[in-house]
Scaffold this motif. Sequence first.
Motif, PDB file in Angstrom:
ATOM      1  N   LEU A 225      -4.410  36.527  77.698  1.00 55.08           N
ATOM      2  CA  LEU A 225      -3.658  36.568  76.192  1.00 55.08           C
ATOM      3  C   LEU A 225      -3.466  37.923  75.821  1.00 55.08           C
ATOM      4  O   LEU A 225      -4.237  38.945  75.875  1.00 55.08           O
ATOM      5  N   CYS A 226      -2.220  38.213  75.262  1.00 54.99           N
ATOM      6  CA  CYS A 226      -1.868  39.497  74.549  1.00 54.99           C
ATOM      7  C   CYS A 226      -2.806  40.130  73.595  1.00 54.99           C
ATOM      8  O   CYS A 226      -3.248  40.973  73.504  1.00 54.99           O
ATOM      9  N   CYS A 227      -3.258  39.024  72.678  1.00 55.37           N
ATOM     10  CA  CYS A 227      -4.186  39.299  71.581  1.00 55.37           C
ATOM     11  C   CYS A 227      -5.605  39.671  71.923  1.00 55.37           C
ATOM     12  O   CYS A 227      -6.151  40.395  71.090  1.00 55.37           O
ATOM     13  N   SER A 228      -5.980  39.308  73.276  1.00 51.74           N
ATOM     14  CA  SER A 228      -7.316  39.670  73.643  1.00 51.74           C
ATOM     15  C   SER A 228      -7.199  41.024  74.645  1.00 51.74           C
ATOM     16  O   SER A 228      -8.594  41.228  74.772  1.00 51.74           O
ATOM     17  N   THR A 229      -6.210  41.519  74.799  1.00 49.94           N
ATOM     18  CA  THR A 229      -6.076  42.558  75.761  1.00 49.94           C
ATOM     19  C   THR A 229      -5.562  43.866  75.135  1.00 49.94           C
ATOM     20  O   THR A 229      -6.247  44.952  75.180  1.00 49.94           O
ATOM     21  N   TRP A 230      -4.432  43.917  74.479  1.00 51.57           N
ATOM     22  CA  TRP A 230      -3.738  45.045  73.845  1.00 51.57           C
ATOM     23  C   TRP A 230      -3.244  44.662  72.437  1.00 51.57           C
ATOM     24  O   TRP A 230      -3.004  45.757  71.596  1.00 51.57           O
ATOM     25  N   LEU A 231      -2.969  43.480  71.990  1.00 59.56           N
ATOM     26  CA  LEU A 231      -2.297  43.323  70.776  1.00 59.56           C
ATOM     27  C   LEU A 231      -3.327  43.184  69.793  1.00 59.56           C
ATOM     28  O   LEU A 231      -4.210  42.650  69.829  1.00 59.56           O
TER      29      LEU A 231
END
Length: 473
Positions: A225-231
């Motif tokens: 998920l983007c929110c858990s990696t860089w967002l």
Amino acid sequence: MGCSGCSTGRGCSTASTGLPGGCKNNGSCGAGGCNKLNVFNWLANMELPGGQPEFDIVEVRFKNSRKEFFRNVNNLQLNVGDVIAVEASPGHDIGIVSISGELVRLQMKKQKVNPASPEIKKVYRKAKQTDIEKWQEAQGLEQATMYRARTFAVKLGLQMKISDVEYQGDRTKAVFFYTADDRVDFRELIKVLAEEFKVRIEMRQIGARQEASRLGAIGSCGRELCCSTWLTDFRSVSTSAARYQQLSLNPLKLAGQCGKLKCCLNYELDSYMDALKDIPEVNNIKLETEKGRAFHQKTDIFRKRMFFSYTHEPDNFIQLSVDRVKEVMAMNKEGNKPMDLLVHVEKKVIEKTPDYENVVGQDSLTRFDKTKTKKFKSKNNNRKRGPEGSQTQTPGQPRPQQPRPQGPRPQGPNNNPANKPANPNKPNPNNQNTSGNPNKPNPNKPNNRPNRPNRNNRPNTNRPKPNDTPPAP
């Protein structure tokens, strides 16, 4: 296989090895580890101007995606990956340095945090071995505590979901993260949890996107998920973003792991909005032509193509350019109707220019050359003499005669006259019809009709013979 700290999201401990974080990297990990929200320090190799002190604030990462800024008041030599003890209320907490140096100043400016704020907490020291052991024991209690807290919430009838628990480094405080649709009165739950776990309890409500960011998962695209990696910033996503990109409004496909609209719908929205500026709004407008009324079917945004169909031919899609659609709309606004949607272009007859390889118009220069023809080969050239030899007969020579065997001819079943069938061409002495058909004439019966003369045997008196001399004039 991840490192020991990746399962809990705390990161890779480097207190004992002194190597940068990562999974079996042996000191060669360039990403800084396999943790969430890693940051590449692109200012690490740049030296500060002479006389300027190093920035005294560091960014510290805790469990999952929680990060905070702390002031290095003791001027400790801190590097990325160091485990440190920082100020907390009450007691102290254990975290890992994620960024140090001038890059922290840019991160604080991005998150709109004032470096001179007195609310920034302090860095106490580098973590000791006893601090790390106590911290790891607290990590082992988090999963069981979360399941126990969910049981108490169900017994009390609270409409809430406890998604994560985080213990403080000194094991004196526990933070419970939960999600709920409405306001929840959890005062009784706090009393039960404090009596059960003998720690200070703090309840913190988070949204569905923050929950997915903390827990992490694999999205429909096959990646994390983007929110858990860089967002880090969660912008609002509306269904209009899907309409602009001509996506089907299917909630199952547009929803993410958190149950909300996917954050990636906003990634390419600006490009679609710029491309749609030149395309007219024709969803509720129909084009009038002499052939009939046409309505809009679909639009290829980046190719600037629009597809229309007549009302009496809905299955026939007509591709038009954006300029042609604007032209027809302007004609309809003035009260005129074009003959058809398509642009009728007069075909011009293009004269064929002479080819400079054959300007005069002559034929090829090799038209008189003789073509090679294949010679006829006799079938007997490759005929073998027998099964023993492989010699071939040369043209112009007679075929060699093989000697016949001497002696009487062997009597076989085919050579016995008694076994031979009757020959129909042989005359029958009894003049009987052996064909079996009474209407068919018997070939053995003599014919009484006179024989007709053969034309080839007739003498030609008018044709001169080759040896005859022509008569004198």
